[in-house]
Design a protein around this motif. Sequence first.
Motif, PDB file in Angstrom:
ATOM      1  N   UNK A 145       0.872  -1.176   0.000  1.00 49.51           N
ATOM      2  CA  UNK A 145       0.000   0.000   0.000  1.00 49.51           C
ATOM      3  C   UNK A 145       0.915   1.234   0.000  1.00 49.51           C
ATOM      4  N   UNK A 146       0.425   2.352  -0.501  1.00 46.24           N
ATOM      5  CA  UNK A 146       1.155   3.615  -0.393  1.00 46.24           C
ATOM      6  C   UNK A 146       0.272   4.607   0.340  1.00 46.24           C
ATOM      7  N   UNK A 147       0.748   5.051   1.516  1.00 46.19           N
ATOM      8  CA  UNK A 147      -0.044   5.997   2.305  1.00 46.19           C
ATOM      9  C   UNK A 147       0.483   7.413   2.092  1.00 46.19           C
ATOM     10  N   UNK A 148      -0.415   8.366   2.154  1.00 45.34           N
ATOM     11  CA  UNK A 148      -0.040   9.779   2.117  1.00 45.34           C
ATOM     12  C   UNK A 148      -0.299  10.361   3.497  1.00 45.34           C
ATOM     13  N   UNK A 149       0.759  10.922   4.083  1.00 45.22           N
ATOM     14  CA  UNK A 149       0.657  11.505   5.420  1.00 45.22           C
ATOM     15  C   UNK A 149       0.236  12.962   5.338  1.00 45.22           C
ATOM     16  N   UNK A 150      -0.183  13.533   6.464  1.00 47.24           N
ATOM     17  CA  UNK A 150      -0.627  14.925   6.447  1.00 47.24           C
ATOM     18  C   UNK A 150       0.532  15.906   6.272  1.00 47.24           C
ATOM     19  N   UNK A 151       1.768  15.401   6.237  1.00 44.57           N
ATOM     20  CA  UNK A 151       2.931  16.249   5.926  1.00 44.57           C
ATOM     21  C   UNK A 151       3.119  16.386   4.423  1.00 44.57           C
ATOM     22  N   UNK A 152       2.331  15.584   3.661  1.00 48.71           N
ATOM     23  CA  UNK A 152       2.477  15.570   2.214  1.00 48.71           C
ATOM     24  C   UNK A 152       3.385  14.472   1.724  1.00 48.71           C
ATOM     25  N   UNK A 153       4.046  13.775   2.635  1.00 52.69           N
ATOM     26  CA  UNK A 153       4.965  12.715   2.237  1.00 52.69           C
ATOM     27  C   UNK A 153       4.205  11.420   1.954  1.00 52.69           C
ATOM     28  N   UNK A 154       4.764  10.605   1.061  1.00 50.15           N
ATOM     29  CA  UNK A 154       4.188   9.294   0.740  1.00 50.15           C
ATOM     30  C   UNK A 154       5.119   8.200   1.241  1.00 50.15           C
ATOM     31  N   UNK A 155       4.511   7.134   1.789  1.00 48.69           N
ATOM     32  CA  UNK A 155       5.299   6.023   2.321  1.00 48.69           C
ATOM     33  C   UNK A 155       4.703   4.714   1.810  1.00 48.69           C
ATOM     34  N   UNK A 156       5.540   3.834   1.287  1.00 39.67           N
ATOM     35  CA  UNK A 156       5.087   2.516   0.828  1.00 39.67           C
ATOM     36  C   UNK A 156       5.150   1.522   1.978  1.00 39.67           C
ATOM     37  N   UNK A 157       4.023   0.861   2.228  1.00 40.14           N
ATOM     38  CA  UNK A 157       3.955  -0.159   3.270  1.00 40.14           C
ATOM     39  C   UNK A 157       3.937  -1.533   2.609  1.00 40.14           C
ATOM     40  N   UNK A 158       4.691  -2.448   3.142  1.00 43.93           N
ATOM     41  CA  UNK A 158       4.828  -3.787   2.542  1.00 43.93           C
ATOM     42  C   UNK A 158       4.547  -4.867   3.591  1.00 43.93           C
ATOM     43  N   UNK A 159       3.856  -5.939   3.118  1.00 48.99           N
ATOM     44  CA  UNK A 159       3.612  -7.087   3.998  1.00 48.99           C
ATOM     45  C   UNK A 159       4.841  -7.976   3.951  1.00 48.99           C
ATOM     46  N   UNK A 160       5.596  -8.076   5.066  1.00 48.35           N
ATOM     47  CA  UNK A 160       6.837  -8.866   5.037  1.00 48.35           C
ATOM     48  C   UNK A 160       6.562 -10.366   4.950  1.00 48.35           C
ATOM     49  N   UNK A 161       5.323 -10.749   5.297  1.00 50.72           N
ATOM     50  CA  UNK A 161       4.927 -12.169   5.225  1.00 50.72           C
ATOM     51  C   UNK A 161       3.414 -12.216   5.181  1.00 50.72           C
ATOM     52  N   UNK A 162       2.852 -13.384   4.926  1.00 47.31           N
ATOM     53  CA  UNK A 162       1.390 -13.505   4.923  1.00 47.31           C
ATOM     54  C   UNK A 162       0.877 -13.185   6.308  1.00 47.31           C
TER      55      UNK A 162
END
Length: 463
Positions: free
Chosen positions: A56-73
């Motif tokens: 997933x890619x989240x957008x924070x209220x600072x304007x920055x984007x961060x990619x979140x990854x599932x390290x395992x099922x």
Amino acid sequence: NYNAAPDVTRSFTIQDTTAPTVSAFSSTAVDGTYASGSTIAISATTSEAIQSGNTLTVTLDTGASVTLTAPSAGTSLSGTYTVGAGQSSSDLTVSSFTIGTVRDTAGNAMTSTTMPAAASNIAQNSALVVDGVLPTVTAFSSSTADGTYGIGSTVNISATTSESIQSGNTLTVTLETGVTDRTVLLTAASAGTSLTGTYTVQSGDTTSDLTVSSFTIGTVADTAGNAMTATTVPSGASNIAGAKALVIDGVVPTMTVVASPSSVSSGGTSTVTFTASEATSTFALDDVGATLGTLSNFTVVSSTSYTATFTAAQSVDGTAVVTVSLGSFTDVAGNASIAAFTGNVTVTNTSASSGGRVSAFSGSTNYIVEQFTSVGDSTWTVPRGVTSVEYLVVGGGGAGGTAYVHASAGGGGGGQVTLGTRNMTENETYSIFVGSGGTTSTGGPNPGGDGVWSRIATSGDVT
């Protein structure tokens, strides 16, 4: 007989068609303030297990984007947010997100980007302040009163920052002060938005309007730890010259001394002109000395020009030196002269000089003869070894009368001659007065004026 019923086996397949959703966003970071370059862990929780490697890619209220990854099922995706310069938030949270590839173990793809309820977002459960804004200098100023400042004077210099910085932080400013620019260290005495320092005027410094031309950063960081990097100098009213009128005069005044004429006979006079390199109001006759004569008639011509009359002593010969004493006068900034300034007058002792001393022989006697011919008062000191003098005093002659048509007037009374011998004491001072001739009358017929008497006298004499 009973017939047995046959065994029947039935199988059922349960199909999972429910797509996974995001149920919460959270962070394991400790509550606090995070500066530029700091890292904050961000996590998303899903409604059911998803496949390893999903994103997933989240957008924070600072304007920055961060990619979140599932390290395992499982039901968690995670990523790291690095605070960027200029980013800020009073309470970090996720504003939105986009789906990369997210599927549950049955293969159902996530499609909903509906944000979790507020209670399930970062801001509700953490207190993460993001301060990625770097401090800058917004102004240079001075609390010193407008005016002119000379050598040794001090001028306050201050810098104002865009936000609170840490105690002990420093900047070094460069001031425009002429041939040699001066630097001043500014220090934050406590946490706040101000750094201060003191500029001391040095010899040679000069500017008509003091200002900061540049600065370098020592160590300056805001309370979050963001380091200052910009060295842009504020302009206009945000710099010293735009708000103050501070004149720096670190140039010491000088004086030229010129005599005209430059050569006189003993007892003669010369006009001495003193010219200052800059305006002064403290120059006076007491600041000047002369050898082989005296100075008088001191006159202020302007703030930079002065004159005086040099009168050579009687019976002297050589080079008279007119000297302006070291440190005797100052300019308007209070800078004192740091050298003595001189001018010369050549004094010649001749028989034609008023008070000139010459040798003469009469038979076997060697006389030293001094004569005084300039009208007016002068003084004479008995030379060493002299116990008596022979004198000849001649009064001023009368003027002739005027003629008119068929008439003419008589002349004024003529001067008389007195001669004799007088006992004297070494170093005793006498007043010598040479009388003037009579004044010729005008119109006519009118008689000429009488001459004025001449005399030699010392204290106690009846004149």
